[in-house]
Write a protein that holds these residues in place. Structure first.
Motif, short mmCIF file in Angstrom:
data_model
loop_
_atom_site.label_atom_id
_atom_site.label_comp_id
_atom_site.label_asym_id
_atom_site.label_seq_id
_atom_site.Cartn_x
_atom_site.Cartn_y
_atom_site.Cartn_z
N PHE A 184 0.46 -0.77 -0.01
CA PHE A 184 0.43 0.25 0.07
C PHE A 184 0.92 1.16 0.21
O PHE A 184 0.33 2.33 -0.19
CB PHE A 184 -0.68 -0.20 1.25
CG PHE A 184 -2.31 -0.56 0.86
CD1 PHE A 184 -3.27 -1.03 0.22
CD2 PHE A 184 -2.03 -2.06 1.91
CE1 PHE A 184 -4.38 -2.09 0.50
CE2 PHE A 184 -2.86 -2.97 2.10
CZ PHE A 184 -4.10 -2.61 1.22
N ILE A 220 -1.08 4.22 -1.61
CA ILE A 220 -1.46 5.54 -0.86
C ILE A 220 -1.25 6.39 -0.81
O ILE A 220 -1.59 7.15 -1.14
CB ILE A 220 -2.45 4.17 0.73
CG1 ILE A 220 -3.57 3.33 0.18
CG2 ILE A 220 -3.18 5.56 1.14
CD1 ILE A 220 -4.18 2.69 1.07
N TYR A 257 -10.42 2.26 -0.50
CA TYR A 257 -8.74 1.33 -0.73
C TYR A 257 -8.95 1.23 1.34
O TYR A 257 -8.59 0.87 2.04
CB TYR A 257 -7.88 2.90 -0.60
CG TYR A 257 -6.74 2.96 -2.28
CD1 TYR A 257 -6.58 1.32 -2.66
CD2 TYR A 257 -6.89 3.42 -3.09
CE1 TYR A 257 -6.14 1.03 -3.86
CE2 TYR A 257 -6.70 3.69 -3.87
CZ TYR A 257 -5.65 2.43 -4.49
OH TYR A 257 -5.36 1.98 -5.69
N THR A 299 -10.50 -1.96 1.89
CA THR A 299 -8.89 -2.54 0.97
C THR A 299 -8.19 -3.08 2.32
O THR A 299 -7.70 -4.24 2.42
CB THR A 299 -8.60 -1.79 -0.22
OG1 THR A 299 -9.86 -2.14 -1.24
CG2 THR A 299 -7.48 -3.05 -0.63
N CYS A 324 -2.91 -6.82 -3.10
CA CYS A 324 -3.51 -5.87 -3.59
C CYS A 324 -2.57 -5.03 -4.74
O CYS A 324 -1.48 -4.03 -4.02
CB CYS A 324 -4.31 -4.51 -2.80
SG CYS A 324 -5.64 -3.81 -4.18
#
Length: 548
Positions: A457, A461, A520, A523, A545
């Protein structure tokens, strides 16, 4: 010998409805309030007030009697029940269960609700009361449905009780129901993930349904102003500084509360947040995690046992998956922002090949390190040339930490800290130990598992949020305090970064495994739950992911 585990009558109803739901609540300690449970509480608002209790057998009145909220238990059976209403005429008693909905097709009771009433009857009989039937009051149709008591019914409820106890004592939960109509309205749908787990385990060839909500219906509340106080009044979280009220929001809308720096929190607010299951997170003003208070955290002992006793092969498989996910997402971010030169792509492609063949965590650490060097070397090419960042430049310093020496490194450090905060809360909520990782080596004060889960991530992100701030020219000199030995965010700069980070978490993307869109924020939770399912052998492998 008395049973070690007492099973509530309502839990037996859950077992008949769905054995997996029963295990999640009874063995793993999960509970989620939902609109269904709130509406059900409204129906029970009268009968939940305790009455005078059951009359003694020798003092039963012939003209009839009625009492509310009667608690019954049996050490021999290992069960406990609270009857909404018990009423009687002469020497006959009848438990009455209140339900919000309506009866089953055909007018009879639903099997799960019938089991609950049968257990109440059994307890009344074991306490010496004569009872030949019970009733269920369905609020939607405003009438009662009778549940007869026979010897077949007694055998049925005892068998269900025995089966439920066997399921509760098992470490692994039963498999999810397959494409069941019971799943969409379940309060633990986001915990169970029935269609997703069944697909990953190869039990269901049909694609998963779009059941999970894209985003929780609650959001984090950040308090970053030094000297602020947080309290609760009339069902609302109230943030004030001196006599000035800065924020007021409904308590039920708070996903978790983040207190950055010297902020005071009332004990009343702590209790109110704990009652609804909202964690409290304390951080430094710079975003570093200090403490987390999670209501009834860590009930899932078996999950932690599996985490601590993971085999070396399982640890390498998981580490390989997260490293591959991170490198692929780094490559995608550079490609989308036009900064992936042929040489950089070749280095990242080579890292992906080497990571996919790696057989040891030490090898993966080396591969990830070389891929990260290539990635951060190429990252400045993604910044627009007329950005408003102050000197020194990231191109000159490279990625620096503790302390960051340039504004980009400062942004990334703060965003990584926010990501660590959210994944730490997710780990505690699941019962995982955030400090015991499978890829990052555990050491004092290092949330190794959180760092493991954060790898895939970081580019999706944190890095993406930093690029958005830079390329939209929101990140400027006013956001940073530039010192000779460090660069830090100003108070207003932290608020800007938090806003951008939360906006990124609300962005939807297609999940690579399930094929439907999730935010997200959701997620993060899904991936943590997939890791837990992997530890419990519910699914054969962990899939990171990744985006294309």
């Amino acid at each position: 010998m008395e049973p070690e585990l007492f099973i509530p009558a309502r839990a037996l109803s859950k077992f008949v409805y769905c054995p997996r739901l029963f295990h999640l609540e009874q063995a793993q300690g999960y509970w989620r309030d939902s609109e269904e449970t709130r509406l059900g509480s409204h129906v029970h608002r009268v009968v939940d007030r305790p009455g005078s209790g059951l009359p003694p057998l020798q003092a039963i009145r012939a003209e009839g009697w009625r009492t509310r909220s009667v608690r019954l238990s049996s050490a021999e059976l290992g069960v406990v029940a609270v009857c909404d209403v018990v009423e009687g005429v002469g020497d006959r008693t009848c438990p009455v269960e209140y339900r919000r909905g309506g009866p089953a097709p055909g007018g009879g009771p639903w099997p799960s609700e019938r089991a609950q009433v049968l257990l109440q009857i059994l307890l009344l009989v074991r306490h010496g009361y004569r009872c030949d039937h019970g009733c269920i009051w369905y609020d939607r149709v405003r009438r009662r449905v009778e549940v007869p008591w026979t010897w077949e019914a007694e055998r049925e409820v005892l068998e269900a009780l025995s089966e439920a106890r066997a399921v509760a004592e098992r470490a692994e939960p039963p498999p999810p129901l397959k494409h069941s109509n019971r799943c969409p309205g379940c309060a633990l749908l986001g915990v169970c993930m029935p269609d997703e787990i069944n697909e990953l385990a190869g039990r269901d060839p049909e694609p998963p349904r779009r059941l999970l909500a894209r985003d929780p219906d609650r959001f984090p509340c950040y308090v970053t102003e030094p000297g602020s106080t947080v309290g609760v009044r009339n069902g609302r979280i109230v943030v004030a500084r001196g006599r000035e009220r800065q924020l007021s929001m409904r308590l039920r809308d708070v996903l978790h509360l983040v207190l950055a720096g010297p902020v005071q929190l009332s004990s009343q607010a702590v209790h109110a947040l704990a009652e609804q299951g909202s964690p409290v997170v304390w951080t430094s003003t710079g975003g570093w995690l200090k403490a987390v208070a999670v209501p009834v955290a860590g009930k899932h002992v078996e999950l932690r046992r599996r985490q601590y006793t993971t085999s070396p092969a399982q640890g390498v498989d998981f580490a390989r998956a997260i490293v591959l996910g991170k490198i692929r997402n780094c490559r995608t971010l550079l490609r989308r922002n036009g900064s992936l030169a042929a040489s950089d792509r070749a280095r990242l492609d080579d890292a992906i090949k080497r990571a996919s063949r790696a057989e040891a965590v030490s090898t993966l650490l080396g591969v990830e390190g070389s891929a990260a060097a290539a990635y951060f070397q190429a990252l400045p090419g993604a910044f627009r040339s007329d950005n408003r960042l102050p000197a020194p430049l990231f191109e000159q310093t490279g990625r620096t930490r503790r302390p960051p020496l340039d504004p980009v490194s400062c942004l990334l450090s703060y965003l990584y800290a926010l990501l660590v905060k959210d994944l730490t809360v997710a780990c505690y909520a699941l019962g995982l130990d955030p400090y015991f990782g499978l890829y990052h080596r555990p050491r004092y004060g290092r949330p190794a598992l959180v760092l493991d889960l954060a790898e895939e991530f970081r580019p999706l992100i944190a890095d993406s949020t930093a690029l958005t701030l830079i390329n939209n020219r929101q990140a400027d000199g006013g956001m940073f305090e530039v010192h000779p030995t460090a660069v830090a965010l100003t108070r207003g700069g932290r608020r800007t970064v938090i806003t951008a980070y939360e906006r990124r978490l609300a962005t939807e993307a297609v999940h690579p495994v399930f094929g439907y869109k999730l935010t997200y924020r959701r997620t993060l939770e899904v991936q943590a739950r997939m890791f837990a399912a992997y530890l419990l052998d519910e699914i054969p492998r962990y899939t990171p992911c990744t985006t294309r």
